[in-house]
Design a protein around this motif. Structure first.
Motif, short mmCIF file in Angstrom:
data_model
loop_
_atom_site.label_atom_id
_atom_site.label_comp_id
_atom_site.label_asym_id
_atom_site.label_seq_id
_atom_site.Cartn_x
_atom_site.Cartn_y
_atom_site.Cartn_z
N TYR A 1 0.83 -1.21 0.00
CA TYR A 1 0.00 0.00 0.00
C TYR A 1 0.87 1.26 0.00
CZ TYR A 1 -3.81 -3.21 1.13
OH TYR A 1 -4.72 -4.24 1.10
N GLU A 2 1.98 1.20 0.73
CA GLU A 2 2.92 2.34 0.74
C GLU A 2 3.50 2.57 -0.64
OE1 GLU A 2 7.42 2.90 2.34
OE2 GLU A 2 5.99 2.13 3.81
N ARG A 3 3.87 1.48 -1.31
CA ARG A 3 4.45 1.59 -2.66
C ARG A 3 3.43 2.16 -3.64
NH1 ARG A 3 9.48 0.29 -4.73
NH2 ARG A 3 9.77 0.50 -2.50
N ALA A 4 2.18 1.72 -3.51
CA ALA A 4 1.13 2.27 -4.38
C ALA A 4 0.97 3.77 -4.12
CB ALA A 4 -0.18 1.54 -4.12
N GLY A 5 1.02 4.17 -2.85
CA GLY A 5 0.90 5.58 -2.51
C GLY A 5 2.02 6.42 -3.11
N GLU A 6 3.22 5.85 -3.17
CA GLU A 6 4.35 6.58 -3.77
C GLU A 6 4.11 6.85 -5.25
OE1 GLU A 6 7.78 4.23 -2.97
OE2 GLU A 6 7.76 4.62 -0.81
N HIS A 7 3.31 6.00 -5.88
CA HIS A 7 2.96 6.21 -7.30
C HIS A 7 1.66 6.99 -7.46
CE1 HIS A 7 6.11 3.71 -9.12
NE2 HIS A 7 5.92 2.85 -8.13
N HIS A 8 1.10 7.43 -6.33
CA HIS A 8 -0.13 8.22 -6.34
C HIS A 8 -1.31 7.47 -6.95
CE1 HIS A 8 2.46 11.51 -5.15
NE2 HIS A 8 3.20 11.31 -6.21
N THR B 1 -4.21 3.98 -6.00
CA THR B 1 -4.80 3.19 -4.93
C THR B 1 -4.72 1.71 -5.27
OG1 THR B 1 -6.36 4.97 -4.41
CG2 THR B 1 -6.92 2.76 -3.62
N LEU B 2 -4.31 0.92 -4.29
CA LEU B 2 -4.29 -0.53 -4.45
C LEU B 2 -5.38 -1.11 -3.57
CD1 LEU B 2 -2.92 -3.17 -5.45
CD2 LEU B 2 -1.41 -3.01 -3.46
N GLU C 1 6.03 -4.50 -10.94
CA GLU C 1 4.66 -4.69 -11.44
C GLU C 1 3.75 -3.54 -11.02
OE1 GLU C 1 3.62 -6.72 -13.61
OE2 GLU C 1 5.32 -8.08 -13.72
N ILE C 2 3.92 -3.05 -9.79
CA ILE C 2 3.11 -1.90 -9.34
C ILE C 2 3.45 -0.67 -10.18
CG2 ILE C 2 2.79 -0.25 -7.45
CD1 ILE C 2 2.88 -2.57 -5.51
N TYR D 1 -0.31 2.37 -16.25
CA TYR D 1 -1.52 1.98 -16.99
C TYR D 1 -2.75 2.70 -16.45
CZ TYR D 1 -5.27 -1.01 -18.79
OH TYR D 1 -6.40 -1.48 -19.40
N VAL D 2 -2.93 2.73 -15.12
CA VAL D 2 -4.15 3.34 -14.55
C VAL D 2 -4.03 4.85 -14.42
CG1 VAL D 2 -4.70 1.22 -13.32
CG2 VAL D 2 -3.45 3.02 -12.12
N GLY D 3 -2.79 5.38 -14.42
CA GLY D 3 -2.59 6.82 -14.33
C GLY D 3 -2.71 7.33 -12.91
N GLU D 4 -2.19 8.53 -12.68
CA GLU D 4 -2.23 9.13 -11.34
C GLU D 4 -3.67 9.24 -10.84
OE1 GLU D 4 -0.67 13.19 -9.11
OE2 GLU D 4 0.35 12.47 -10.92
N GLY D 5 -3.87 8.81 -9.60
CA GLY D 5 -5.21 8.82 -9.02
C GLY D 5 -6.03 7.60 -9.37
N GLY D 6 -5.45 6.69 -10.16
CA GLY D 6 -6.17 5.49 -10.59
C GLY D 6 -6.17 4.41 -9.52
N GLU D 7 -6.80 3.30 -9.87
CA GLU D 7 -6.96 2.21 -8.91
C GLU D 7 -6.50 0.89 -9.53
OE1 GLU D 7 -10.64 1.60 -6.28
OE2 GLU D 7 -10.91 0.06 -7.84
N ILE D 8 -5.77 0.12 -8.73
CA ILE D 8 -5.36 -1.23 -9.14
C ILE D 8 -6.17 -2.23 -8.33
CG2 ILE D 8 -3.49 -2.92 -9.14
CD1 ILE D 8 -1.51 -0.62 -9.44
#
Length: 339
Positions: A156-163, A165-166, A188-189, A195-202
């Protein structure tokens, strides 16, 4: 974890000395690179970045370099790799190290150098004076393999660094496919974030769409579809494997392995074992146990025994040429769905 060190580096705050130790090399290498890029511009690497292997060079040589003024820049970074002298190892080292010299430096480091000490070992010798000095005064990263809770937090921290949501199901799916392999998870994140772009969701669908497939991943997905009685999806995966020229005997061997794990997890759970104890007993990753425990709920113990026996019979039939191997596997999967 590395969170506090990262926060300081983002603020441009550098410690004169860093100790990075433990067996999770990805975390060590990541923090080391962040220290370097915070301290130096890339053009300065040739002049002000030095790496010494403590298996080949004495610590005195590295300390002398650390005390040398930077050339055409404000900072130097000196890296001491394989600092086995910080451990309790009894093995004779090829190089003799004067640790008093390092202790003197630790007590009064020069302000223009970042000294990074790498010790890729599980434990340090806490009795050694130099270890005590570093831990008392400077930044220390213990990069040990993470437990389940820490890996989820890291994701979750790594996803946050990419702005981005996981989701929880996305995190579950990633760990099911890749395990706790931080380098793979990180790459992979990063790819999915683009792919999902800033503010996107995985979520799990994003993971299934973008994470590179392996044979083991496909086998896991195939078992999961069979467990949930999704025959059409199961056959779609199976035919994909056939198109990739995967050997039916090999596919069957991997499938029965997963069903054996489900059986053992169910049995050990019945005996009162925790998931952690089961993982240690079966020598598989805790995430594998967690998934198998969920799948085991769809079967009785005798059903799993029958499935394992059916795979043994199918293996015999395939190896003796009873009929076409692909057809045997198709019939077996149809039978599993109906059991």
């Amino acid at each position: 974890m590395s969170t506090e060190i990262k926060k300081q580096l983002k603020k441009g705050q550098l410690s004169p000395v860093y100790l990075l130790y433990g067996t999770e090399n990805f975390l060590i290498n990541e923090i080391k690179q962040e220290i370097i890029t915070t301290a130096l511009n890339q053009e300065e690497y040739d002049f002000n970045l030095s790496t010494y292997d403590m298996n080949e060079v004495s610590v005195e040589t590295a300390v002398e370099d650390a005390e040398t003024l930077p050339f055409m820049g404000e900072k130097r970074v000196v890296i001491l790799k394989n600092a086995a002298f910080l451990t309790g190892t009894k093995e004779k080292q090829k190089v003799e190290h004067n640790l008093k010299r390092l202790e003197t430096y630790i007590n009064d480091p020069v302000p223009y150098t970042c000294l990074i000490i790498e010790a890729p070992y599980e434990k340090l010798d806490e009795r050694k004076k130099v270890v005590k000095l570093i831990k008392k005064q400077f930044e220390v990263l213990h990069a040990s393999p993470m437990n389940e809770k820490l890996v989820y937090s890291w994701l979750y921290e790594r996803a946050g660094e990419h702005h981005i949501t996981l989701t929880s199901d996305g995190a579950d799916r990633l760990l099911q496919l890749l395990g706790a392999k931080l380098m793979l998870l990180s790459s992979e994140i990063a790819k999915m974030a683009l792919y999902v772009g800033e503010g996107g969701e995985i979520n799990s669908e994003t993971v299934d769409l973008l994470v590179a497939r392996t044979l083991e991943n496909d086998i896991f997905a195939l078992v999961d579809r069979v467990v949930h009685r999704k025959l059409e999806e199961a056959f779609r995966i199976l035919y994909d494997l056939f198109q990739q020229n995967e050997e039916p005997i090999k596919i069957a061997a991997l499938l029965v392995r997963q069903f054996r794990i489900i059986y053992h997890v169910k049995e050990l759970t019945r005996r009162g074992y925790s998931q952690k104890q089961i993982a240690a007993t079966l020598k598989i990753h805790p995430y594998g146990v967690k998934v198998a425990a969920g799948q085991a709920k769809f079967f009785k113990g005798k059903d799993l025994s029958a499935i394992i026996a059916a795979f043994a019979e199918a293996d015999y039939q395939m190896k003796t040429g009873f009929m076409d191997k692909k057809l045997i596997l198709e019939m077996l999967i149809t039978k599993l769905k109906n059991d």
